[in-house]
Design a protein around this motif. Structure first.
Motif, PDB file in Angstrom:
ATOM      1  N   GLU A  68      50.003  49.843  44.365  1.00  0.00           N
ATOM      2  CA  GLU A  68      49.439  49.873  43.573  1.00  0.00           C
ATOM      3  C   GLU A  68      49.767  49.514  42.065  1.00  0.00           C
ATOM      4  OE1 GLU A  68      48.232  54.021  42.645  1.00  0.00           O
ATOM      5  OE2 GLU A  68      47.567  54.739  44.854  1.00  0.00           O
ATOM      6  N   TYR A  69      51.392  49.142  41.781  1.00  0.00           N
ATOM      7  CA  TYR A  69      51.376  49.006  40.152  1.00  0.00           C
ATOM      8  C   TYR A  69      51.606  47.354  40.128  1.00  0.00           C
ATOM      9  CZ  TYR A  69      55.123  47.048  43.326  1.00  0.00           C
ATOM     10  OH  TYR A  69      56.529  46.308  44.040  1.00  0.00           O
ATOM     11  N   GLN A  70      50.587  46.387  41.425  1.00  0.00           N
ATOM     12  CA  GLN A  70      50.599  45.471  41.203  1.00  0.00           C
ATOM     13  C   GLN A  70      49.504  44.561  41.817  1.00  0.00           C
ATOM     14  OE1 GLN A  70      52.828  43.393  45.008  1.00  0.00           O
ATOM     15  NE2 GLN A  70      55.350  43.830  44.411  1.00  0.00           N
ATOM     16  N   ARG A  71      48.648  45.620  41.650  1.00  0.00           N
ATOM     17  CA  ARG A  71      46.624  45.473  41.935  1.00  0.00           C
ATOM     18  C   ARG A  71      46.294  44.869  40.748  1.00  0.00           C
ATOM     19  NH1 ARG A  71      45.225  50.592  45.730  1.00  0.00           N
ATOM     20  NH2 ARG A  71      46.711  50.119  47.448  1.00  0.00           N
ATOM     21  N   LEU A  72      46.255  43.343  40.147  1.00  0.00           N
ATOM     22  CA  LEU A  72      45.676  43.823  39.313  1.00  0.00           C
ATOM     23  C   LEU A  72      44.389  42.088  38.428  1.00  0.00           C
ATOM     24  CD1 LEU A  72      46.018  42.678  35.646  1.00  0.00           C
ATOM     25  CD2 LEU A  72      47.851  41.667  36.010  1.00  0.00           C
ATOM     26  N   ILE A  73      43.652  42.101  38.227  1.00  0.00           N
ATOM     27  CA  ILE A  73      42.647  40.841  38.525  1.00  0.00           C
ATOM     28  C   ILE A  73      42.159  40.297  36.652  1.00  0.00           C
ATOM     29  CG2 ILE A  73      40.224  40.873  38.876  1.00  0.00           C
ATOM     30  CD1 ILE A  73      40.457  42.436  40.956  1.00  0.00           C
ATOM     31  N   THR A  74      42.199  39.803  36.299  1.00  0.00           N
ATOM     32  CA  THR A  74      41.427  39.128  35.005  1.00  0.00           C
ATOM     33  C   THR A  74      40.747  39.052  35.262  1.00  0.00           C
ATOM     34  OG1 THR A  74      44.067  39.247  34.446  1.00  0.00           O
ATOM     35  CG2 THR A  74      42.569  38.436  32.981  1.00  0.00           C
ATOM     36  N   VAL A  75      39.659  38.558  34.297  1.00  0.00           N
ATOM     37  CA  VAL A  75      38.361  37.296  34.543  1.00  0.00           C
ATOM     38  C   VAL A  75      38.307  37.499  32.469  1.00  0.00           C
ATOM     39  CG1 VAL A  75      35.845  37.514  34.445  1.00  0.00           C
ATOM     40  CG2 VAL A  75      37.479  39.077  36.242  1.00  0.00           C
ATOM     41  N   LYS A  76      38.690  35.564  32.637  1.00  0.00           N
ATOM     42  CA  LYS A  76      38.412  35.358  31.387  1.00  0.00           C
ATOM     43  C   LYS A  76      37.020  34.050  31.403  1.00  0.00           C
ATOM     44  CE  LYS A  76      42.460  35.413  30.533  1.00  0.00           C
ATOM     45  NZ  LYS A  76      43.938  34.875  30.114  1.00  0.00           N
ATOM     46  N   ALA A  77      36.339  33.928  30.321  1.00  0.00           N
ATOM     47  CA  ALA A  77      34.974  33.228  30.358  1.00  0.00           C
ATOM     48  C   ALA A  77      35.184  32.805  29.286  1.00  0.00           C
ATOM     49  CB  ALA A  77      34.282  33.891  31.167  1.00  0.00           C
ATOM     50  N   GLU A  78      34.812  31.510  28.683  1.00  0.00           N
ATOM     51  CA  GLU A  78      34.232  31.346  27.601  1.00  0.00           C
ATOM     52  C   GLU A  78      33.690  29.947  27.355  1.00  0.00           C
ATOM     53  OE1 GLU A  78      37.466  31.126  25.106  1.00  0.00           O
ATOM     54  OE2 GLU A  78      38.870  30.223  26.621  1.00  0.00           O
ATOM     55  N   ARG A  79      33.055  29.496  26.314  1.00  0.00           N
ATOM     56  CA  ARG A  79      32.721  27.673  26.259  1.00  0.00           C
ATOM     57  C   ARG A  79      34.317  27.361  24.838  1.00  0.00           C
ATOM     58  NH1 ARG A  79      27.361  25.867  23.032  1.00  0.00           N
ATOM     59  NH2 ARG A  79      28.231  23.653  22.968  1.00  0.00           N
ATOM     60  N   VAL A  80      34.718  26.032  25.928  1.00  0.00           N
ATOM     61  CA  VAL A  80      35.539  25.624  25.063  1.00  0.00           C
ATOM     62  C   VAL A  80      34.682  24.490  24.883  1.00  0.00           C
ATOM     63  CG1 VAL A  80      37.660  24.734  25.119  1.00  0.00           C
ATOM     64  CG2 VAL A  80      37.222  26.667  26.778  1.00  0.00           C
ATOM     65  N   ARG A  81      34.697  23.425  23.889  1.00  0.00           N
ATOM     66  CA  ARG A  81      34.065  22.554  23.415  1.00  0.00           C
ATOM     67  C   ARG A  81      32.794  22.192  24.384  1.00  0.00           C
ATOM     68  NH1 ARG A  81      38.724  18.131  23.686  1.00  0.00           N
ATOM     69  NH2 ARG A  81      39.875  18.374  21.486  1.00  0.00           N
ATOM     70  N   ASP A  82      32.120  20.723  25.026  1.00  0.00           N
ATOM     71  CA  ASP A  82      31.062  21.437  26.055  1.00  0.00           C
ATOM     72  C   ASP A  82      31.357  21.816  26.922  1.00  0.00           C
ATOM     73  OD1 ASP A  82      30.334  20.581  23.745  1.00  0.00           O
ATOM     74  OD2 ASP A  82      30.270  18.168  24.135  1.00  0.00           O
ATOM     75  N   MET A  83      31.765  23.083  27.722  1.00  0.00           N
ATOM     76  CA  MET A  83      31.975  23.016  28.902  1.00  0.00           C
ATOM     77  C   MET A  83      32.452  25.105  28.731  1.00  0.00           C
ATOM     78  SD  MET A  83      33.001  20.690  30.927  1.00  0.00           S
ATOM     79  CE  MET A  83      32.898  21.066  32.534  1.00  0.00           C
ATOM     80  N   LEU A  84      31.914  25.367  29.942  1.00  0.00           N
ATOM     81  CA  LEU A  84      32.056  26.755  30.242  1.00  0.00           C
ATOM     82  C   LEU A  84      33.504  27.053  30.904  1.00  0.00           C
ATOM     83  CD1 LEU A  84      31.192  29.823  30.333  1.00  0.00           C
ATOM     84  CD2 LEU A  84      29.653  28.768  31.634  1.00  0.00           C
ATOM     85  N   LEU A  85      34.545  27.319  30.873  1.00  0.00           N
ATOM     86  CA  LEU A  85      35.422  27.537  30.932  1.00  0.00           C
ATOM     87  C   LEU A  85      35.480  29.073  32.202  1.00  0.00           C
ATOM     88  CD1 LEU A  85      38.218  26.833  32.932  1.00  0.00           C
ATOM     89  CD2 LEU A  85      38.709  27.485  30.138  1.00  0.00           C
ATOM     90  N   ILE A  86      35.527  29.022  33.503  1.00  0.00           N
ATOM     91  CA  ILE A  86      35.664  30.734  33.790  1.00  0.00           C
ATOM     92  C   ILE A  86      36.655  30.498  34.809  1.00  0.00           C
ATOM     93  CG2 ILE A  86      34.290  31.895  35.518  1.00  0.00           C
ATOM     94  CD1 ILE A  86      31.691  31.493  34.951  1.00  0.00           C
ATOM     95  N   THR A  87      37.836  32.075  34.769  1.00  0.00           N
ATOM     96  CA  THR A  87      38.658  31.873  35.126  1.00  0.00           C
ATOM     97  C   THR A  87      39.020  33.520  35.488  1.00  0.00           C
ATOM     98  OG1 THR A  87      40.809  30.320  33.454  1.00  0.00           O
ATOM     99  CG2 THR A  87      41.504  31.450  35.243  1.00  0.00           C
TER     100      THR A  87
END
Length: 424
Positions: free
Chosen positions: A346-365
């Motif tokens: 349980e202590y290692q369970r981690l999910i991170t969702v990131k999404a934003e516009r960077v100049r003329d690109m949509l970056l999703i991580t």
């Protein structure tokens, strides 16, 4: 010695064909794999050195192959016939007719010699046919080693008709040589070669039809899964809209109830109601209502499994993506991350969702920790590969639809899915 070498190559061909087409064994794998070639070898040796039945041995070999396949493997009868037909084609008609035709040209038709008053094929031609048999076997194995499509009975019947044509001419040639002691069978050998090629073309066509049919079924299943997922989020969105519409009124009602009935029971009731609607204060406001619903749903699933879920998503002004594609990308990616996280402490369970516009690109991580020993894969680790394994391919299709790219990285037990989509 040449007879023994020929028998070994025959057995090898039979074994390789069963290896390519027969995947499910009836008994232990060793028994099912070893028994057919051993029994086949013994039968061929007996018919070669101890039983003189001439060309009629072909019918015994046919029956023996089919019976051995059906006894040792869980296959349909028409699949057993396909294995028998391909094995026999490589063992006799194709290799012998092609070999005799080629060597007949080299030796100007003089392919026979006399040994103790008996006419037999020259040993050089015998060796050439054995080498040709091995060459055709290598080619066939490379073409069929990953064969996993079920040829339907009607397709197998068409292939069997082509095989019967090859067999009739081939049997006439073999019967003339073994039973009638005819020395010149060059015309029949040439016809057998042509019909053998026709059979191969027919079989490859049936294989491609089976592949396309299988691919069509997979595509239909993928589309059905995506549509089901999309309908689920649409229905969730309607429910969320109804609940959010009464949320503020409910909050005011709680304040009134707490002020008018200042008792312990009233305060407890108000606290319970407040905790039940707390989720609606923790909404991730991405700028896209449909994506809000997806992230809220996945966050709730992550909480159920004691997974630390973090989302930093800014979709304001990103209106060129269809809701179904948003669902495909985020829904499948987060589901994969949740599934991987379940295998961790349980202590290692981690999910991170990131999404934003960077100049003329949509970056999703999207990042998640992964158990040790995992490797990068675009398929599935589940046993039922036909049903599962659509997640990442579907993500790639959705991203490529907008001219984007996906990259997958596994570094220090952290799995990272990175998506770049250009703005139109």
């Amino acid at each position: 010695m040449l007879d023994i070498m020929a028998t070994i190559t025959e057995t090898t061909i039979f074994y390789i064909m069963t290896l390519c087409f027969c995947k499910t064994c009836r008994f232990q794998t060793v028994i099912s794999r070893i028994a057919p070639p051993v029994v086949y070898t013994m039968a061929v040796i007996v018919m070669t050195f101890f039983v003189d039945i001439g060309a009629y041995r072909i019918f015994v070999i046919f029956a023996l192959m089919i019976v051995l396949i059906l006894i040792c493997y869980k296959v349909s009868i028409h699949s057993a016939f396909i294995v028998m037909e391909l094995a026999y084609l490589l063992i006799a008609p194709l290799t012998e007719s092609v070999g005799l035709s080629i060597m007949g040209v080299i030796y100007h038709g003089n392919v026979m010699t006399q040994v103790d008053g008996t006419a037999i094929i020259k040993w050089q031609i015998y060796v050439f046919i054995i080498l040709l048999r091995l060459l055709f076997l290598i080619i066939a194995y490379r073409l069929l080693k990953n064969f996993k499509y079920d040829i339907q009975a009607k397709d197998a019947a068409i292939v069997s008709i082509s095989f019967l044509l090859v067999f009739v001419v081939s049997f006439a040639s073999t019967y003339g040589y073994l039973n009638l002691e005819t020395s010149d069978t060059s015309l029949l050998d040439l016809i057998t070669s042509v019909l053998g090629v026709v059979f191969i073309v027919q079989f490859l066509y049936s294989r491609n039809v089976s592949y396309l049919r299988d691919q069509e079924q997979r595509d239909k299943m993928q589309i059905a899964q995506l549509q089901q997922q999309f309908a689920y989020y649409q229905e969730k969105m309607k429910d969320e809209e109804r609940v959010r519409s009464i949320y503020h009124d409910l909050k005011n009602h709680l304040l009134v109830m707490e002020s008018r009935q200042n008792t312990e029971d009233t305060r407890q009731m108000a606290e319970t109601l407040r905790s039940q609607i707390a989720d609606y204060e923790d909404y991730v406001h991405t700028g896209n209502e449909f994506l809000d619903i997806i992230l809220k749903d996945k966050a709730a699933k992550a909480r159920e499994k004691q997974i630390d879920f973090s989302a930093m998503v800014d979709f304001h002004g990103i209106d060129f993506m269809e809701p179904l594609d948003i669902s495909t990308i985020f829904g499948n990616a987060i589901d994969n991350a949740i599934e991987a996280s379940e295998h961790l402490p349980e202590y290692q369970r981690l999910i991170t969702v990131k999404a934003e516009r960077v100049r003329d690109m949509l970056l999703i991580t999207i990042e998640n920790n992964t158990p040790p020993g995992n490797h990068l894969t675009e398929g599935t680790t589940k046993k039922d590969r036909f049903v599962h394994g659509f997640g990442i391919p579907n993500i790639k299709k959705a991203v490529e639809k907008y001219g984007g790219q996906c990259s997958f990285q596994l570094k220090e037990r952290t799995y990272r899915l990175k998506i770049l989509i250009p703005f139109p």
